[in-house]
Scaffold this active site. Structure first.
Site, PDB file in Angstrom:
ATOM      1  N   ASP A 305       0.855  -1.176   0.000  1.00  0.00           N
ATOM      2  CA  ASP A 305       0.000   0.000   0.000  1.00  0.00           C
ATOM      3  C   ASP A 305       0.888   1.221   0.000  1.00  0.00           C
ATOM      4  OD1 ASP A 305      -2.714  -0.562  -0.094  1.00  0.00           O
ATOM      5  OD2 ASP A 305      -2.627  -1.445   1.918  1.00  0.00           O
ATOM      6  N   ASP A 342     -10.568  21.674   9.640  1.00  0.00           N
ATOM      7  CA  ASP A 342     -10.216  20.410   8.989  1.00  0.00           C
ATOM      8  C   ASP A 342      -9.188  19.683   9.840  1.00  0.00           C
ATOM      9  OD1 ASP A 342      -9.457  18.383   7.377  1.00  0.00           O
ATOM     10  OD2 ASP A 342      -9.163  19.605   5.580  1.00  0.00           O
ATOM     11  N   PHE A 375     -16.317  18.166   4.784  1.00  0.00           N
ATOM     12  CA  PHE A 375     -16.158  17.450   3.517  1.00  0.00           C
ATOM     13  C   PHE A 375     -17.249  16.377   3.398  1.00  0.00           C
ATOM     14  CE2 PHE A 375     -14.602  13.831   1.148  1.00  0.00           C
ATOM     15  CZ  PHE A 375     -14.031  14.415   0.035  1.00  0.00           C
ATOM     16  N   THR A 376     -17.899  16.312   2.260  1.00  0.00           N
ATOM     17  CA  THR A 376     -18.819  15.203   2.030  1.00  0.00           C
ATOM     18  C   THR A 376     -18.460  14.560   0.698  1.00  0.00           C
ATOM     19  OG1 THR A 376     -20.439  16.464   0.766  1.00  0.00           O
ATOM     20  CG2 THR A 376     -20.705  16.473   3.165  1.00  0.00           C
ATOM     21  N   MET A 381     -15.877  18.863  -1.222  1.00  0.00           N
ATOM     22  CA  MET A 381     -15.247  20.138  -0.855  1.00  0.00           C
ATOM     23  C   MET A 381     -15.415  20.308   0.648  1.00  0.00           C
ATOM     24  SD  MET A 381     -16.585  22.860  -3.689  1.00  0.00           S
ATOM     25  CE  MET A 381     -18.248  22.795  -3.072  1.00  0.00           C
ATOM     26  N   LYS A 393     -12.373  24.705  -0.411  1.00  0.00           N
ATOM     27  CA  LYS A 393     -11.228  24.070  -1.067  1.00  0.00           C
ATOM     28  C   LYS A 393     -11.645  22.644  -1.424  1.00  0.00           C
ATOM     29  CE  LYS A 393      -8.582  21.833   2.614  1.00  0.00           C
ATOM     30  NZ  LYS A 393      -9.389  21.903   3.829  1.00  0.00           N
ATOM     31  N   ASP A 516      -5.964  -4.168   5.918  1.00  0.00           N
ATOM     32  CA  ASP A 516      -6.623  -4.084   7.216  1.00  0.00           C
ATOM     33  C   ASP A 516      -8.140  -4.040   7.116  1.00  0.00           C
ATOM     34  OD1 ASP A 516      -6.748  -1.616   6.103  1.00  0.00           O
ATOM     35  OD2 ASP A 516      -5.708  -0.552   7.723  1.00  0.00           O
TER      36      ASP A 516
END
Lengths: 680, 592
Positions: A305, A342, A375-376, A381, A393, A516
């Site tokens: 990963d 954020d 954020f969604t 955004m 953003k 995981d």
């Protein structure tokens, strides 16, 4: 399990004492029978003992020599048992530490009607639901169905820093015996008593469930075959000796047989296997079977990963690129404002960068009249509404849609910047203020130090590394290039990973991966070596054949190395053991026949003192070499990353040529010693 | 040792090197059923054979079916040969009016020729009729050789194939082996040998008047002496050249005459000698190229070739050196090579071949499982005689018998890869195929059988005055060598005799007969099992981490494993036979 207990000295006094006892217990023929080479040694020892008793009873002469031979034959069998017991002892010490974690606990079981009852942890069955509060031990393995808590998992990982476990997602699994430090969680129990993770772990490290691995079985067949050949050579030697008027005593014949059969590798084989598992455990990796450890050595392709393995895991803001007519300060300010709420590492790095570049101080979150827009997945955004401003953003296409016609004139310039960043492997985030694009934040993946060297080493060993990432192909290519991996899989979905594994396997390759999440489970099961993170879901842990207690995806590389080391140790000691026989012949054959044919002295190239001392020295050497090689068997031969051709050259020189030469010197020294102290 | 001698050895190896690629490539085409230049003549014949026998030429067999076909075929052929010998007195082409062969000898000979051993406990020219020689023995010379090649090809297919549960069609491999690989070349070799003076006719023996009558003194058991004067000599002859070609080309080794290739009608000139040795090694050497070609690992084929060449040079040098030094017990006699004499130990050797030609032939015939001889190995110095003995003990894998040499050495390759392969940190694999428990089991089985047969029968013989030691000509270590050589030659399907042992007894005929059968078929079955198992496996593509089987280091490793396994098995008995004999000889002691 503290740091010190993990790196035990080879000759730990406690383990040695216990191992000595177990070495005797293991003389039970039923136990010995499992190891054909050592079983022959035991049968030989019994035979010489019987003949010795007869000789002593009849008062035959020369029993001093016979006694010594018989003793050393028994020692040979004991030393082999001792080696195995030593390897097991190290596991047992670990198991004891684990048992301490398995202290009797009680559980608050939630009944159907919402009532709670207090029961012993042993009464818990699958699908029971328990409530665990701060300070309590989690009574069994399970999955959090409600709540979030910090958990102390040091009992199984040795890591003292608490970890966060929460319902839903990939961090919902909890292990029995660990302790909740804060908050309260509801846990659905997923295993019955006696089948829990800790139970399995104890069984594993104790070697109770140990089965012979495929390669071990094959090697055992080879050793049994060699033993039969030598048995033939020795049994038929007596008629030839009689024909030559030089019949031999049973002591000398058994001594010759025991020296010739591959006792060195035969005695150390199971210790090597146990020690290999033990080394994995010292790296905090639990292998569910020895087969998986062997497969690790054979891996052709490593699926890694990107996040957490190759890169530091979090992208960081490295640069603000304003559009024409926008100042850097203006952009930085907007970027910082949009990221204040954020809490993702990316968001935080934007705040920090803005602080560094434009000395914009971090502002209070509780700005008046500020509404933070999270954020969604729909808008893709995040941002803030304040003082009539709408700062956002987000991904370039999302912002483009959001600014609509307002951004039309900026589109070309914006696209250019966005594409440039993407091509360089970065992630562009576009910032807009009141639907007017201001500029772009350059988020950059930071490749971990030293990864390129490790990948180069893996390549030298013929192992291909494939980076898996959810990034777009452009970004992925750039990071792949920077990190030096051989290949990458961009925009990887679990189905893509699965397809890649199957494709590699269809070409005959063995694949290893880490994972995981529950959606990793099928791929983990499909991979030849699937290392599940301990923080991962129960499904992932069930699907993989190893669990990394530290949940460190980079560990996969070490797992491969440990697998290789295990196989190398086996091969090295087999080669050494067989090469040893040449010297033993030169010690024993002239000793047997110089009486009948004095000219055969010419074969006594070591110049051993007497026929008795020669036979005795060979037997003593043969027994002591087992003891001398225990540390090598337990630690494994030194591992170096190089091509197979170079490894073969190196190991053949050390263990092949060394195996030829060492016994000549060893037997001569022992002969000088026992002659000096008058034993023979 | 002379420069001339060394040049003979090196020139011979250069010839073998030169033939390896063209012949190997040709065989690859033949067994891949691809076009060859002989197709216009042989294809129609082949199709006719399949139509008559009902063989479906494109149908492939699992290894078990392949093994059963091979075993049944061998059994039927062996019975036919047994009956042919027993009843040869009722059958044509018997101008000498030879009687039917005794049961134990007929069994021994049938086993011997079926297994490509060609051990001969009898004097052929006074035992076997021309029909038995041509229809019985020569037939077996062809089919037993073709069977060997077929098995090697089946093994190669097993290595090369991926996840296919079939290793070819035994009947097709046999037919193509005989038609394409054996017959045409034998025809050419026969003609070459005829050009050198090898006879080819169906006439009864001639008698010639001796120029100088020979006096022969007989000593009877009671000590009385009698004298016969011989004025006539019987000169045996027959269809020799045709026998001779397949005897060498198929590494059979059974001579038309008792003296085998030492007889001037079998091997008249040094050039004939070279052709014969070349014929022994050509197919086995070529098969290493076929191996590389079909598996797509050409350099591996050459690495195997190099290991074989190294072992060959070592043996040839040792034998040449030992024989050139002569016998220290004859100190005072001039044993140096000069223009007038070859020097060294010339006892039992033909003057026209000299030391080098004899030592080289002895090495070649025992490296391969041929067993033809142009000198008496029993008369070699102890160390010189040790070379042929050791060559067979190593499993006749130095080029080896046709087919059997290749599958023999591939078993050692598998063991080498298994023992040392782990040292590169991967579970062992050979050309992409994982070597697992089943493969190791089968490989060990086929390696085990060989010392089992040799050591047990020799041990029994050495302590049995009635059956065993009564047959030996020399007491002491040399007698042990004689018994050991007989069983080694039998189990190894070599067929050369150390001589000095009266092997035509019930005990030796029976035990050597069984040695030959066990030494062939109990080795072949595990070999086929491995081939079948490898063919079924997935193949791992090669990488830098793959165990290298193409390097000089690998060749060295292979040589070491072959030598160490052989030495560890046979060192004790060898130390009591040729080794001690040599030391005693140097010390000035002999046995009589």
């Amino acid at each position: 399990m503290s740091e010190t207990s993990k790196k035990k000295a080879v000759w730990d006094a406690g383990i040695v004492k216990l191992a000595l006892l177990h070495a005797l217990v293991k003389l039970n023929p039923r136990t010995m029978m499992k190891n054909p080479v050592m079983f022959v040694v035991e049968v030989g020892s019994v035979m010489t003992t019987l003949f010795l008793i007869r000789d002593i009873a009849t008062g035959a002469s020369g029993t001093g020599f016979s006694i010594q031979i018989t003793l050393w034959l028994w020692f040979t069998a004991l030393f082999a048992n001792f080696a195995e017991a030593m390897a097991e002892g190290r596991g047992k010490a670990q198991a004891d530490a684990l048992r301490k974690a398995k202290t009797e606990t009680t559980a608050n079981r939630l009944l159907r009607d919402g009532q709670m009852e207090i029961v012993s942890a042993l009464e818990l069955r699958k699908a029971d639901i328990v409530v665990v509060s701060a300070g309590e031990f989690i009574p069994g393995d399970g999955e959090i169905i409600e709540g979030v808590a910090s958990v102390d998992e040091s009992a199984i990982t040795g890591e003292s820093a608490p970890v966060i476990r929460e319902a839903g997602g990939d961090r919902s699994a909890v292990t029995g015996g660990t302790r909740v430090l804060s908050d309260k969680i509801k846990v659905r129990i997923t295993s019955n008593p006696g089948e829990t993770f800790i139970d399995r772990m104890i069984a594993l490290v104790e070697g109770a469930e140990r089965q012979k691995t495929p390669n071990e079985i094959a090697l055992n067949i080879l050793l049994a075959g060699l033993t039969i050949i030598f048995l033939l050579a020795v049994v038929t030697l007596q008629p030839f000796a009689i024909y030559s008027n030089a019949g031999q005593s049973i002591f000398v014949l058994v001594a010759l047989l025991v020296c010739l059969i591959p006792t060195t590798i035969g005695g150390l084989l199971s210790a090597i296997g146990i020690a290999g598992m033990d080394r994995l455990i010292q790296h905090n990796v639990l292998a569910m079977s020895g087969r998986a450890v062997e497969a690790a050595g054979d891996i052709n392709t490593l699926l890694l990963d990107k996040t957490g393995t190759i890169t530091l895991g979090n992208r960081r803001a490295s640069e603000f690129i304003p559009l024409q007519g926008v100042s850097e300060t203006e952009l930085s300010d907007a970027a910082q404002l949009s990221s204040l709420a954020d809490e993702t590492p990316e968001g935080r790095s934007i705040v920090v960068l803005a602080k560094e570049l434009c000395s914009l101080r971090g502002r209070e979150l509780a700005l008046p009249a500020a509404t933070f827009i999270p954020f969604t997945a729909q808008t893709r955004m995040s941002g803030v509404d304040m003082d009539g401003r709408e700062i956002r953003k987000g991904a370039a296409d999302a912002i483009e849609k959001y600014v609509g016609s307002n951004g039309a004139q900026a589109t070309n310039e914006l696209r250019e910047i966005v594409e440039r960043i993407a091509r360089s492997g970065g992630t562009p985030l576009v910032v807009a203020d009141n639907r007017r694009p201001l500029g772009v934040i350059h988020l950059k993946d930071i490749v971990k130090g030293g990864m390129r060297e490790r990948f180069d080493q893996l390549r030298a060993m013929g192992i291909k590394t494939v980076m898996m990432t959810g990034d777009n192909p452009l970004t992925a290519a750039s990071i792949a290039d920077e990190a030096g991996v051989d290949d990458f899989l961009a925009e990887a979905t679990p189905e893509d990973k699965m397809a890649l594994i199957k494709r590699e396997q269809a070409g005959g390759k063995l694949v290893a991966m880490t994972g995981d999440g529950t959606n990793d489970a099928p791929a983990l099961a499909q991979a030849d070596v699937g290392v599940a993170m301990n923080t991962g879901t129960q499904a992932a842990k069930e699907a993989g054949n190893m669990v990394d207690l530290d949940s460190n995806p980079t560990k996969l590389i070490e797992v491969v190395e440990i697998g290789k080391q295990l196989l190398m140790t086996r091969g090295a000691l087999t080669t050494f053991s067989i090469a040893n026989d040449v010297a033993k012949y030169f010690a024993i054959i002239p000793a047997m026949f110089t009486v009948a044919f004095p000219v055969l002295r010419a074969l006594n190239v070591m110049g051993l003192a007497t026929p008795q001392s020669a036979v005795l020295s060979a037997v003593i050497f043969n027994a002591l070499i087992i003891i001398a090689l225990i540390p090598l068997a337990l630690r494994g031969v030194e591992y170096r990353a190089m091509s197979a051709a170079a490894l073969l050259r190196r190991n053949l020189l050390i263990y092949g040529l060394g195996g030829l030469v060492v016994p000549f010197i060893g037997i001569k020294l022992i002969d000088m010693l026992i002659t000096a102290i008058g034993l023979a | 040792m002379t420069l001339d001698g060394w040049l003979q050895i090196l020139f011979f190896l250069a010839l073998i090197f030169a033939v390896t690629k063209p012949l190997g490539l040709y065989m690859a085409h033949v067994f891949n059923r691809e076009r060859t230049f002989l197709d216009p003549i042989l294809r129609p014949l082949e199709r006719l054979i399949y139509r008559l026998t009902g063989v479906a030429e494109t149908r492939e067999m699992r290894w078990t079916e392949y093994a059963v076909a091979m075993l049944l075929f061998s059994l039927v052929s062996m019975l036919a040969l047994y009956l042919l010998q027993r009843f040869q007195n009722f059958l044509p082409f018997n101008p000498q009016k030879l009687a039917g062969v005794a049961p134990d000898l007929a069994f021994n000979t049938a086993a011997s020729f079926t297994t490509n051993t060609d051990w001969q406990s009898y004097v052929p020219e006074v035992t076997m009729s021309y029909l038995t020689q041509m229809a019985g023995l020569a037939y077996h010379n062809f089919v037993s050789a073709a069977a060997g090649i077929a098995l090697a090809i089946a093994f190669i297919r097993g290595i090369a194939r991926r996840e296919i549960d079939a290793i070819g069609n035994f009947w097709v491999d046999m037919v193509r082996g005989v038609l394409w690989v054996l017959l045409p070349f034998c025809l050419v070799i026969s003609l070459l040998l005829v050009s050198q003076g090898v006879v080819q006719n169906l006439k009864a023996a001639d008698t010639a008047r001796l120029v100088e009558p020979q006096k022969i003194e007989h000593v009877a058991e009671d000590g009385s002496r009698s004298l016969t004067i011989s004025t006539e000599q019987t000169i045996a002859q027959g269809p020799v050249a045709s026998q001779e070609a397949i005897k060498m080309w198929g590494t059979n080794g059974g001579g038309f005459f008792n003296a085998n290739s030492a007889h001037p009608f079998e091997n008249p000139t040094p050039l004939a000698n070279l052709i014969q040795m070349f014929a022994i090694f050509a197919i086995p050497a070529g098969l290493t190229y076929t191996l590389g070609r079909i598996t797509g690992a050409q350099r591996h084929g050459w690495a195997v070739w190099a290991a074989m060449a190294a072992l060959f040079l070592f043996g040839a040098t040792a034998a040449y050196r030992a024989e050139s030094r002569g016998n220290p017990l004859l100190a005072g006699t001039d044993q140096r090579a000069s223009a007038a004499q070859p020097g060294g130990n010339m006892e039992g050797k033909e003057a026209r071949f000299g030391i080098a030609g004899s030592a080289l032939f002895a090495t070649v015939t025992t490296d391969a499982s041929c067993g033809a001889v142009n000198s008496m190995h029993d008369s070699f110095t102890p160390l010189g005689g040790l070379v042929p003995l050791a060559n067979i003990m190593l499993g006749e894998v130095v080029f080896g018998g046709v087919g059997s040499g290749l599958y023999g050495i591939l078993i050692f390759v598998i063991l080498s890869v298994f023992i040392a392969g782990l040292m590169v940190g991967r579970t062992p694999e050979y050309l992409g195929k994982k070597i697992e428990a089943y493969d190791v089991k089968m490989a060990m089985l086929s390696v085990l059988i060989f010392p089992l047969v040799i050591l047990i029968f020799t041990a029994l013989s050495s302590v049995s005055p009635r059956f065993g030691t009564s047959s030996i000509a020399n007491p002491g270590p040399h007698g042990l060598s004689e018994m050991l050589y007989a069983f080694t030659s039998g189990a190894g399907n070599n067929g050369s005799a150390f001589a000095g042992i009266s092997a035509n007894t019930n005990w030796y005929n029976t035990t050597i007969g069984f040695s030959m059968l066990i030494g062939r078929f109990f080795v072949i079955i595990p070999v086929l099992a491995i081939a079948g198992n490898l063919g079924r496996k997935r193949s791992v593509p090669p990488s830098l981490g793959t165990f290298p089987v193409t390097t000089p280091l690998f060749s060295m490793l292979l040589v070491s494993v072959i030598v160490i396994v052989g030495a560890l098995t046979f060192f004790p008995v060898l130390s009591l036979a040729p080794v001690v004999e040599h030391l005693l000889m140097v010390a000035g002691k002999s046995f009589s």
